[in-house]
Structures are given as structure tokens and as C-alpha cells.
Motif scaffolding. Structure first.
Motif, mmCIF file in Angstrom:
data_model
loop_
_atom_site.group_PDB
_atom_site.id
_atom_site.type_symbol
_atom_site.label_atom_id
_atom_site.label_comp_id
_atom_site.label_asym_id
_atom_site.label_seq_id
_atom_site.Cartn_x
_atom_site.Cartn_y
_atom_site.Cartn_z
ATOM 1 N N UNK A 222 5.967 -2.754 -8.317
ATOM 2 C CA UNK A 222 6.274 -1.342 -8.110
ATOM 3 C C UNK A 222 7.619 -0.917 -8.688
ATOM 4 N N UNK A 223 8.494 -1.866 -9.027
ATOM 5 C CA UNK A 223 9.752 -1.493 -9.659
ATOM 6 C C UNK A 223 9.553 -1.072 -11.111
ATOM 7 N N UNK A 224 8.351 -1.252 -11.625
ATOM 8 C CA UNK A 224 8.055 -0.808 -12.986
ATOM 9 C C UNK A 224 7.593 0.655 -13.013
ATOM 10 N N UNK A 225 7.464 1.244 -11.827
ATOM 11 C CA UNK A 225 7.062 2.650 -11.757
ATOM 12 C C UNK A 225 8.279 3.543 -11.970
ATOM 13 N N UNK B 224 0.832 -1.207 0.000
ATOM 14 C CA UNK B 224 0.000 0.000 0.000
ATOM 15 C C UNK B 224 0.869 1.260 0.000
ATOM 16 N N UNK B 225 1.946 1.231 0.786
ATOM 17 C CA UNK B 225 2.837 2.384 0.868
ATOM 18 C C UNK B 225 3.514 2.643 -0.474
ATOM 19 N N UNK B 226 3.953 1.581 -1.136
ATOM 20 C CA UNK B 226 4.602 1.749 -2.437
ATOM 21 C C UNK B 226 3.611 2.255 -3.485
ATOM 22 N N UNK B 227 2.376 1.802 -3.374
ATOM 23 C CA UNK B 227 1.357 2.251 -4.333
ATOM 24 C C UNK B 227 1.105 3.748 -4.192
#
Length: 236
Positions: free
Chosen positions: A139-142, A103-106
Motif C-alpha cells: 500500500x505504500x506504492x499508492x 482491507x482498510x488500506x485497500x
């Protein structure tokens, strides 16, 4: 005399770092492009020292990015690892569950580059966790999070997950070759400067051959030779 100009054991400090300019340029270029990088090399190839140099200097390349350095040898649990991410994010969260981490990474919007040493531990419990890998892969694709890891294992044998995008495919592998004979010679001569001790060409050749050009091994062997020469000099 135990002190030598050669550093033995652990990461070398920035003032003693030598070479690797091409590798540094490649890694920095990829990180600035928001990619993830695996610095790959055998034991004693100088991966840890290189990674630390990158961490200490990366904000010159990307001033607005947050950076954080993690040595996996100092991390014992998944909770500890997630806590390190929160520290890098300057977050005061104390819920270290994977669901809260996801959730934090999002919700994360600022740029963060994490430098992770001894990343081989991702292949062993408790860090070879498919749920963790799936969260990271998502999230590494962000554009907001990049990892730069030092490992002696290729990414496809280090990060294996069956859920979500394959994590290993998100890393650009950057191989760390041994020093060339000329680089070894330049390094040794630089370290011997002002010491009053010289190594002849034959001795340097022996050091290069025995070390295989691996920086940490080269330093250990050179330190041993330096100490022997100091004893011989004091006995003369």
C-alpha cells in the motif's frame, strides 16, 4: 542554576529547533511527490527533533493531507501500531488484525502521511513481522499513504521481507549529517544571546570537536559549560 538555554534530552520544541533547512526541503519535496522517506542518522544527530518539526509543519506543504506522529518507544504491540494508523486515518475501527488493516488500506482514498520516530524498532519483535511489511509494501506504492521515519539503521537492514515488494526499496534515504563547525558556532552564539554568558573561540572549538557536530551531544556539552560559567560568575 540548572536552567540553561541549551535543551538536553529528548526532542526539542519547535521554538528551539535550529538549522537543517536543506534536509527539510528534501524531505518535504519527496513527501509531496508521494514518496516514503527514511531520515537516517546516528544517535544524537537530531532525527527525532527534525521529524517532529516536519510533522508539526507538513500540512502547510500539503493542506489536504492527514498527518499523524508516532513514537515507537510508546508502542508495545502490533495491535497498538495498527491502532495508531487508524487514529491517523481518523477511523473508529477496533479490529486490529493484519487482515482488517490490509482491507482498510485497500479501501483508503484520502491522503495520509505518517511520521514514525524510533523506527529502529521495526528491526525487532514484535514489529519485524513479514506479514506487516508485506501489507505496508503493497500500500505504500499508492498515492494515498506515505511514511516518513527516523532511524539510525539504513532502510535495507530495517525493513526486510520476502513476501511482496521489498519494503526497504520503497524508501528514499535522507542522511542527516553532523553540523559543520560554522553551524555549531552559529547555534551556540544564538543560544547564548541575552544570557550574559559568552564562550570564547577556544571553548567553542572544544565543544565542536568533542561533540563531533552531533546536535544533541553539542547541546549537552554546551549546557555543562554554561552551568560552570554561571557558578564561576556567582563566585567572583
Amino acid at each position: 542554576m540548572s536552567l540553561t538555554p541549551f535543551r538536553v534530552g529528548g526532542r526539542v520544541s519547535p521554538e528551539y529547533f535550529f538549522g537543517r533547512a536543506d534536509v527539510i526541503r528534501i524531505v518535504v519535496r519527496n513527501l509531496r511527490s508521494k514518496a516514503n522517506v527514511a531520515v537516517f542518522g546516528p544517535p544524537r544527530s537530531g532525527k527525532s527533533s527534525l521529524l517532529y518539526i516536519l510533522f508539526k509543519n507538513y500540512q502547510h506543504a500539503e493542506p489536504d493531507a492527514l498527518t499523524w506522529f508516532v513514537d515507537m518507544d510508546d508502542v508495545t504491540t502490533l495491535d497498538n501500531l495498527i491502532e495508531e494508523f487508524y487514529i491517523g486515518m481518523k477511523s473508529d475501527k477496533t479490529d486490529y488484525s493484519l487482515s482488517e488493516f490490509a482491507k482498510s488500506l485497500k479501501q483508503w482514498q484520502q491522503r495520509l502521511v505518517m511520521f514514525i520516530d524510533t523506527a529502529d524498532r521495526f528491526s525487532r519483535p514484535p514489529f519485524n513481522d513479514e506479514a506487516l511489511f508485506a501489507v505496508l509494501a503493497t500500500h505504500l506504492q499508492s498515492q494515498h499513504l506515505s511514511l516518513c521515519v527516523a532511524t539510525s539503521r539504513p532502510p535495507d537492514s530495517l525493513f526486510t521481507n520476502r513476501v511482496g515488494p521489498p519494503l526497504h526499496s520503497l524508501f528514499i534515504r535522507c542522511d542527516l549529517p553532523p553540523f559543520t563547525s560554522e553551524e555549531c558556532k552559529q547555534f551556540i552564539q544564538l543560544r547564548l544571546q541575552w544570557t550574559g554568558i559568552d564562550f570564547d573561540d577556544y571553548e567553542i572549538g572544544e565543544l565542536v570537536t568533542e561533540s563531533g557536530g552531533q546536535p544533541a551531544t553539542l547541546q549537552r556539552l554546551a549546557a555543562e559549560l554554561f552551568r560552570r560559567k554561571i557558578v564561576e560568575q556567582e563566585s567572583a
